[in-house]
Each structure stands twice: as C-alpha cells, then as structure tokens.
Design a protein around this motif. Structure first.
Motif, PDB file in Angstrom:
ATOM      1  N   VAL A  91       4.353  -0.439   3.418  1.00 22.58           N
ATOM      2  CA  VAL A  91       2.988   0.045   3.680  1.00 22.58           C
ATOM      3  C   VAL A  91       2.537  -0.405   5.075  1.00 22.58           C
ATOM      4  CG1 VAL A  91       0.570  -0.037   2.948  1.00 22.58           C
ATOM      5  CG2 VAL A  91       2.392   0.125   1.227  1.00 22.58           C
ATOM      6  N   GLU A  92       2.787  -1.663   5.409  1.00 23.81           N
ATOM      7  CA  GLU A  92       2.395  -2.175   6.726  1.00 23.81           C
ATOM      8  C   GLU A  92       3.079  -1.391   7.841  1.00 23.81           C
ATOM      9  OE1 GLU A  92       3.064  -6.461   6.660  1.00 23.81           O
ATOM     10  OE2 GLU A  92       1.946  -6.582   4.771  1.00 23.81           O
ATOM     11  N   ALA A 133      -2.859  -3.042   0.171  1.00 25.45           N
ATOM     12  CA  ALA A 133      -2.916  -1.795   0.945  1.00 25.45           C
ATOM     13  C   ALA A 133      -4.254  -1.681   1.675  1.00 25.45           C
ATOM     14  CB  ALA A 133      -2.696  -0.590   0.028  1.00 25.45           C
ATOM     15  N   ALA A 175      -4.480   0.817   4.881  1.00 25.02           N
ATOM     16  CA  ALA A 175      -4.189   2.119   4.276  1.00 25.02           C
ATOM     17  C   ALA A 175      -5.513   2.858   4.046  1.00 25.02           C
ATOM     18  CB  ALA A 175      -3.443   1.958   2.957  1.00 25.02           C
ATOM     19  N   VAL A 194      -5.167   4.880  -1.909  1.00 20.86           N
ATOM     20  CA  VAL A 194      -4.045   4.422  -2.726  1.00 20.86           C
ATOM     21  C   VAL A 194      -3.715   5.455  -3.793  1.00 20.86           C
ATOM     22  CG1 VAL A 194      -4.382   1.953  -2.311  1.00 20.86           C
ATOM     23  CG2 VAL A 194      -5.566   3.037  -4.235  1.00 20.86           C
ATOM     24  N   VAL A 240       0.868   2.463  -4.845  1.00 23.90           N
ATOM     25  CA  VAL A 240       0.652   1.071  -5.259  1.00 23.90           C
ATOM     26  C   VAL A 240       0.908   0.866  -6.752  1.00 23.90           C
ATOM     27  CG1 VAL A 240      -1.001   0.634  -3.401  1.00 23.90           C
ATOM     28  CG2 VAL A 240      -1.853   1.381  -5.640  1.00 23.90           C
ATOM     29  N   GLU A 300       5.105  -4.124   0.166  1.00 23.55           N
ATOM     30  CA  GLU A 300       4.021  -4.426   1.104  1.00 23.55           C
ATOM     31  C   GLU A 300       4.468  -4.188   2.539  1.00 23.55           C
ATOM     32  OE1 GLU A 300       2.353  -8.271   0.119  1.00 23.55           O
ATOM     33  OE2 GLU A 300       1.487  -7.468  -1.748  1.00 23.55           O
ATOM     34  N   HIS A 305      -1.134  -4.789  -5.423  1.00 17.38           N
ATOM     35  CA  HIS A 305      -0.647  -3.863  -4.388  1.00 17.38           C
ATOM     36  C   HIS A 305      -1.804  -3.093  -3.742  1.00 17.38           C
ATOM     37  CE1 HIS A 305       3.542  -4.590  -4.889  1.00 17.38           C
ATOM     38  NE2 HIS A 305       3.637  -4.066  -6.096  1.00 17.38           N
ATOM     39  N   ALA A 328      -1.125   5.158   0.219  1.00 16.61           N
ATOM     40  CA  ALA A 328       0.018   4.321  -0.142  1.00 16.61           C
ATOM     41  C   ALA A 328       0.220   4.267  -1.644  1.00 16.61           C
ATOM     42  CB  ALA A 328      -0.202   2.906   0.397  1.00 16.61           C
TER      43      ALA A 328
END
Length: 303
Positions: A72-73, A104, A109, A112, A89, A69, A100, A87
């Motif tokens: 992604v951030e 996201a 995001a 995914v 996931v 996590e 996840h 992202a």
C-alpha cells in the motif's frame, strides 16, 4: 445524472477502469516493492482512472501483514494524488481488517476496499458488525468487495440494505457474476458506487448502472478496457460492445492452460513488464501455455 454515474454518497466518485494491480516478487518470492509501484504507474500512464492494490490479482491472501502494508505504501507513494488509490484491507478477522484499514489511512490511501470475511460462514449480524467496526475505525470511504466464489460468503440483498446505511460505506465491487443480484443492488442504492468485478461484464455492468469496472485485463492492456469505458461514456454503444468482444478474447487468452491468476503476470512479459513470479503455490504459465497465450494475443492484435 447519467445512468452509470458513481453513487451520490461516494466522495471519490470512483468510475472508469480501476485495475487490481499486481504484487511483484523477486525470484526468491520476496516482495519487489519497486516493481509493484511500477505496475501501478504502468496502468495509470495508460489511462486507468484509479488503482486497487491488494485485490485478488495482488495475491493478498499470500502476503504477511507487513508485506501488505509495504505494498500500500509503495503504490500510494507512486501514484497517490494522481488517481484514487483504493487499498485492499480485507482479512478473515475484523481485528486484522481494522488494523489494515487504519494503516492505509495513515499512509495516505484514498479509500479502502474490504472483502467480505472468508472461510467461516457469516450471518446478517456478522456482516453488519464487521463493516460497522471497519467503517468506524477510519474516516476514509469504504467499498465492499463481494466475491462469493472465493470467500464462501454471498451478501443477501436485504443485508446490503443495512450495510448501505453505514455512514462512510459508499460502494461495492461485485465479482459474483450474478447479474440479477447486481442489477437489483444498483437499482436499490443510487447512493452507492458499484464496480463490475469481472472482465466478462465491463459493458453489461455499465448498462445496468455500474460506474466502472475492476478489470484484470486492464492489468495487462489497460488501453483496451479504458477505450471500452470511454466509448460507452461517449454514447458509442456499438463500439463499446465491439471492445467488450475483444476483452472476452483477452480474458480467454489469460485463462490458457486453466490458471487465470498466472495469466496476468505471464502476459505482462509480452509487454516487456516483468513482475516476477507468483508466490507459491501459484505459478507462472508453463512454456507451452505461455506460447499459446502469446499466439492468441497476437491474433487479437491488442499488444
């Protein structure tokens, strides 16, 4: 519409070169979020059309859910709004994949990427149930990540037909290296975006209708892969073919000493970008392999 356009159902129109960006580590193998974000910046500043954190190159199976996590951030915060951030996931269980994906979406995001579940074999209904549940959990576009050599699960074309009917499932990244499978998938589904997932198939992927490539080589020399895509896009097929030839050379150089995953982070040091070690049991190349790789890069004149 050009042969290699994104799928008509893909709201992000993913195309071009989308590097599977690296997860950087400190020397003690804790995640270095700042350098992870800096690598996304590195490829975007050199022409990447999107970024895919937490792919194979991002060492996602070696990270905890919290670390994933955080990655992604960090990447969304750095390059979100400039290029699409799709992202990774995917996880072995549907439950963790959904968690996840929801995260996201929450942190901004754009889409995914969901690797097929791995370790346990899946049948048609398991694929369908998994992707339906993930897609239903978010409003984001969902891209399937197909990499049978790592997951043990190869999606039958008949199963892909049913997956394609899921509303927000809009594309597929194919790392099977099975060109007939990919060509038939592209042919059957103009509504989906297809990305070639091997550096050996950047040019070939575009030829059979992929809109772009997820390229590990582009983690190190994004300029080269972007040039290949742009040459193809401009109708300069001969030049694109020549650049693919150079990409083969870089790909082989990254495999010096046998460990492909170690190649990217070792090679990034040749560009004065230090992403730290890989997380064990993976490791950087030994000095001999690294020196040989450097020579091959110098011969290719790509740095």
């Amino acid at each position: 519409m050009a042969h290699h356009d994104p799928g008509t159902d893909d709201p992000l129109s993913i195309h071009g070169v989308v590097p599977p960006t690296v997860t950087a580590f400190h020397e003690d193998e804790s995640v270095d979020y700042e350098t992870t974000a800096a690598h996304a910046r590195f490829v975007v500043d050199r022409g990447a059309h999107g970024v895919f954190p937490l792919g194979t190159n991002g060492e996602f199976p070696l990270l905890t859910p919290d670390e994933r996590e955080g990655v992604v951030e960090a990447v969304v915060e750095e390059v979100g709004g400039e290029v699409p951030v799709i992202a990774g996931v995917g996880a072995a269980s549907t439950r963790e994949t959904v968690a996840h994906a929801e995260h996201a979406e929450r942190v901004g995001a754009d889409g995914v990427v969901v690797v097929t579940p791995y370790y346990y074999p899946l049948d048609h209904d398991a694929y369908l149930d998994h992707y339906e549940r993930v897609a239903a959990a978010v409003d984001l576009p969902v891209y399937v990540y197909h990499i049978p050599s790592k997951t043990g699960n190869s999606i039958p074309l008949s199963t892909l037909d049913d997956l394609a009917a899921i509303d927000n499932l809009v594309g597929l990244k194919d790392s099977s290296k099975d060109v007939p499978w990919l060509a038939q998938a592209v042919d059957a589904h103009p509504e989906l975006t297809f990305l070639a997932g091997s550096d050996s198939l950047v040019f070939t992927g575009l030829e059979i209708g992929c809109s772009g490539a997820v390229s590990a080589v582009a983690n190190v020399v994004p300029e080269l892969v972007v040039d290949c895509y742009e040459a193809y896009d401009a109708g300069e097929e001969e030049r694109a073919r020549d650049l693919q030839h150079t990409i083969y050379g870089v790909r082989d150089a990254l495999k010096t000493g046998g460990a492909y995953m170690s190649g990217v982070k070792t090679a990034l040091r040749l560009r004065e970008f230090d992403a730290g070690p890989l997380r064990r049991p993976l490791r950087l190349k030994d000095e001999e392999s690294a020196a040989e790789m450097r020579e091959r890069f110098e011969d290719l004149d790509v740095l």
